[in-house]
Design a protein around this motif. Structure first.
Motif, short mmCIF file in Angstrom:
data_model
loop_
_atom_site.label_atom_id
_atom_site.label_comp_id
_atom_site.label_asym_id
_atom_site.label_seq_id
_atom_site.Cartn_x
_atom_site.Cartn_y
_atom_site.Cartn_z
N GLY A 290 0.79 -1.23 0.00
CA GLY A 290 0.00 0.00 0.00
C GLY A 290 0.82 1.27 0.00
O GLY A 290 0.28 2.36 0.14
N GLY A 291 2.14 1.13 -0.15
CA GLY A 291 3.00 2.30 -0.17
C GLY A 291 3.69 2.53 1.17
O GLY A 291 3.53 1.77 2.12
N ALA A 292 4.48 3.61 1.22
CA ALA A 292 5.21 3.96 2.43
C ALA A 292 5.49 5.45 2.45
O ALA A 292 5.50 6.11 1.40
CB ALA A 292 6.53 3.18 2.51
N GLU A 293 5.68 5.99 3.65
CA GLU A 293 6.08 7.38 3.81
C GLU A 293 7.59 7.47 3.99
O GLU A 293 8.18 6.70 4.75
CB GLU A 293 5.40 7.99 5.03
N VAL A 294 8.22 8.41 3.28
CA VAL A 294 9.66 8.63 3.38
C VAL A 294 9.88 10.09 3.80
O VAL A 294 9.39 11.01 3.14
CB VAL A 294 10.37 8.34 2.05
N THR A 295 10.63 10.27 4.87
CA THR A 295 10.87 11.60 5.42
C THR A 295 12.37 11.79 5.65
O THR A 295 13.01 10.95 6.29
CB THR A 295 10.13 11.81 6.75
N ALA A 296 12.92 12.87 5.12
CA ALA A 296 14.33 13.18 5.34
C ALA A 296 14.46 14.07 6.57
O ALA A 296 13.75 15.08 6.71
CB ALA A 296 14.92 13.89 4.13
N ARG A 297 15.37 13.68 7.47
CA ARG A 297 15.64 14.47 8.67
C ARG A 297 17.16 14.57 8.86
O ARG A 297 17.89 13.67 8.46
CB ARG A 297 15.01 13.83 9.91
N ARG A 298 17.59 15.62 9.51
CA ARG A 298 19.02 15.75 9.85
C ARG A 298 19.20 15.29 11.29
O ARG A 298 19.35 16.10 12.22
CB ARG A 298 19.50 17.19 9.64
N ASP A 299 19.17 14.00 11.48
CA ASP A 299 19.25 13.46 12.84
C ASP A 299 20.18 12.26 12.93
O ASP A 299 20.04 11.42 13.81
CB ASP A 299 17.86 13.10 13.36
N GLY A 300 21.15 12.18 12.02
CA GLY A 300 22.14 11.12 12.07
C GLY A 300 23.33 11.50 12.94
O GLY A 300 23.33 12.54 13.61
N PRO A 301 24.38 10.68 12.95
CA PRO A 301 25.58 11.01 13.72
C PRO A 301 26.32 12.19 13.10
O PRO A 301 26.04 12.60 11.96
CB PRO A 301 26.40 9.72 13.64
N TRP A 302 27.30 12.70 13.83
CA TRP A 302 28.13 13.80 13.35
C TRP A 302 29.20 13.27 12.40
O TRP A 302 29.84 12.24 12.68
CB TRP A 302 28.79 14.50 14.52
N LEU A 303 29.41 13.98 11.30
CA LEU A 303 30.44 13.63 10.33
C LEU A 303 31.48 14.74 10.29
O LEU A 303 31.20 15.84 9.79
CB LEU A 303 29.84 13.45 8.93
N PRO A 304 32.69 14.51 10.78
CA PRO A 304 33.72 15.56 10.73
C PRO A 304 34.20 15.79 9.30
O PRO A 304 34.29 14.85 8.51
CB PRO A 304 34.85 14.98 11.61
N ASP A 305 34.51 17.02 8.99
CA ASP A 305 35.19 17.36 7.74
C ASP A 305 36.67 17.10 7.97
O ASP A 305 37.34 17.87 8.67
CB ASP A 305 34.93 18.83 7.38
N ILE A 306 37.18 16.02 7.42
CA ILE A 306 38.51 15.54 7.77
C ILE A 306 39.60 16.54 7.39
O ILE A 306 40.46 16.89 8.21
CB ILE A 306 38.76 14.16 7.13
N ALA A 307 39.58 17.01 6.15
CA ALA A 307 40.61 17.95 5.72
C ALA A 307 40.54 19.25 6.52
O ALA A 307 41.57 19.78 6.97
CB ALA A 307 40.48 18.23 4.23
N ALA A 308 39.33 19.79 6.70
CA ALA A 308 39.18 21.04 7.44
C ALA A 308 39.59 20.87 8.90
O ALA A 308 40.18 21.78 9.51
CB ALA A 308 37.74 21.53 7.35
N ALA A 309 39.31 19.70 9.46
CA ALA A 309 39.68 19.45 10.86
C ALA A 309 41.20 19.45 11.04
O ALA A 309 41.72 20.00 12.02
CB ALA A 309 39.10 18.11 11.32
N MET A 310 41.92 18.85 10.11
CA MET A 310 43.37 18.84 10.20
C MET A 310 43.94 20.25 10.09
O MET A 310 44.85 20.63 10.86
CB MET A 310 43.96 17.94 9.12
#
Length: 329
Positions: A290-310
């Motif tokens: 019968g279908g499904a609902e798909v919702t995008a949220r910004r609620d995942g883990p933190w992702l460091p910007d590796i180059a910028a962090a260095m």
């Protein structure tokens, strides 16, 4: 299974050997230890990739190999994440593609711990939109700095977007990191690359023209980046847009026909109606009636910007002070 699934044979993806993975693990560990990490946790698995990589390095740190039950499914990854969390780990380095990292984030969500965790995903899988192509030694250094809390003030990490899926008929819920794809005339468990003619609709957290897989189908028409607070809804079929070729697998192009593309704001549910198979990050796991609902949220883990962090760490003089305040990774 990361780096060795059947999709590599059906396309032109390179094969990631166990020896190559061990080398990556060793380089990540060396980088983390150089930044002052004193404890490294890995999970035992049948091929001893991580444990064998570390046992002959002579590291002057605690190496903890967790002996967990093995089922050779994504459940193994989820159980390992739970075990790491129980031991106080909040900085994770992963080897794999979109599917492997999906299992990690699913476990973090199930534990309610996404907000607490920084994830450094190193690319070794088949479809690699979510993980990054990076020198593992440098990824390990950033993991070490992050575990020590030395990047807390940098503001160089963002929480990743997650596609939340709910089947209103059954109440089943699941999630994806990059794409949710409705396939017609397909079946659950099919491991072959997608047939473009069977794709009905897809929702993307990242629509990037420089990627491989589902992402460039949208990305070649409208770019949505990881930092953008939106998703992209792509509906397939004849319309005003001309057909074009897209790399749906490494080295393998298919002709696609897109009817429409539209940005969707975060937290707005989109109905995928009708019957078919819903694939999440390439894995066909959910049969829809019968279908499904798909919702995008910004609620995942933190992702460091590796180059910028260095670069930030060097500018702050942190690298020279990296052997104080021992911590866990």
């Amino acid at each position: 299974m990361s780096g060795r699934d059947v999709r590599r044979l059906a396309a032109r993806a390179s094969n990631m050997t166990h020896e190559a993975k061990r080398d990556i693990v060793a380089r990540i560990a060396a980088g983390a230890v150089a930044m002052g990490v004193t404890d490294i946790f890995v999970a035992a698995e049948p091929f001893r990739i991580a444990s064998m990589a570390l046992e002959h390095m002579g590291l002057d740190v605690g190496v903890h190999v967790l002996d967990l039950a093995v089922s050779n499914t994504a459940t193994d990854t989820e159980q390992a994440v739970a075990a790491f969390l129980e031991r106080g780990c909040t900085t994770f380095a992963s080897l794999g593609g979109d599917g492997t990292n999906r299992a990690i984030v699913r476990a973090l969500h199930g534990a309610g711990r996404c907000e607490d965790v920084h994830l450094l995903p190193v690319s070794t899988g088949t479809n690699n939109v979510f993980p990054v192509l990076v020198e593992p030694t440098v990824a390990g250094m950033v993991a070490g700095l992050q575990a020590a809390g030395r990047l807390d003030d940098a503001g160089l990490a963002h929480r990743c977007k997650v596609l939340h899926v709910r089947d209103p008929r059954t109440g089943r819920a699941d999630l994806g990191l990059i794409d949710a794809v409705l396939l017609r005339e397909d079946f659950v468990g099919n491991l072959l690359p997608f047939d473009a003619g069977k794709i009905d609709k897809l929702m993307l957290t990242r629509a990037e023209p420089d990627a491989v897989g589902m992402s460039p189908i949208g990305g070649m028409l409208k770019v949505v980046a990881a930092q953008d607070d939106a998703a992209l809804l792509v509906e397939m079929g004849a319309g005003s847009l001309p057909p074009f070729s897209a790399p749906l697998s490494p080295g393998s192009f298919q002709r696609v026909q897109v009817r429409s593309v539209a940005q969707v704001a975060l937290d707005v549910p989109v109905l995928f109606s009708g019957s078919g198979v819903l694939a999440l990050d390439g894995d066909r796991e959910l049969a829809l009636e019968g279908g499904a609902e798909v919702t995008a949220r910004r609620d995942g883990p933190w992702l460091p910007d590796i180059a910028a962090a260095m670069r930030w760490a060097v500018a702050q003089g942190i690298i020279a002070r990296s052997h104080t305040n021992p911590t866990r990774s």
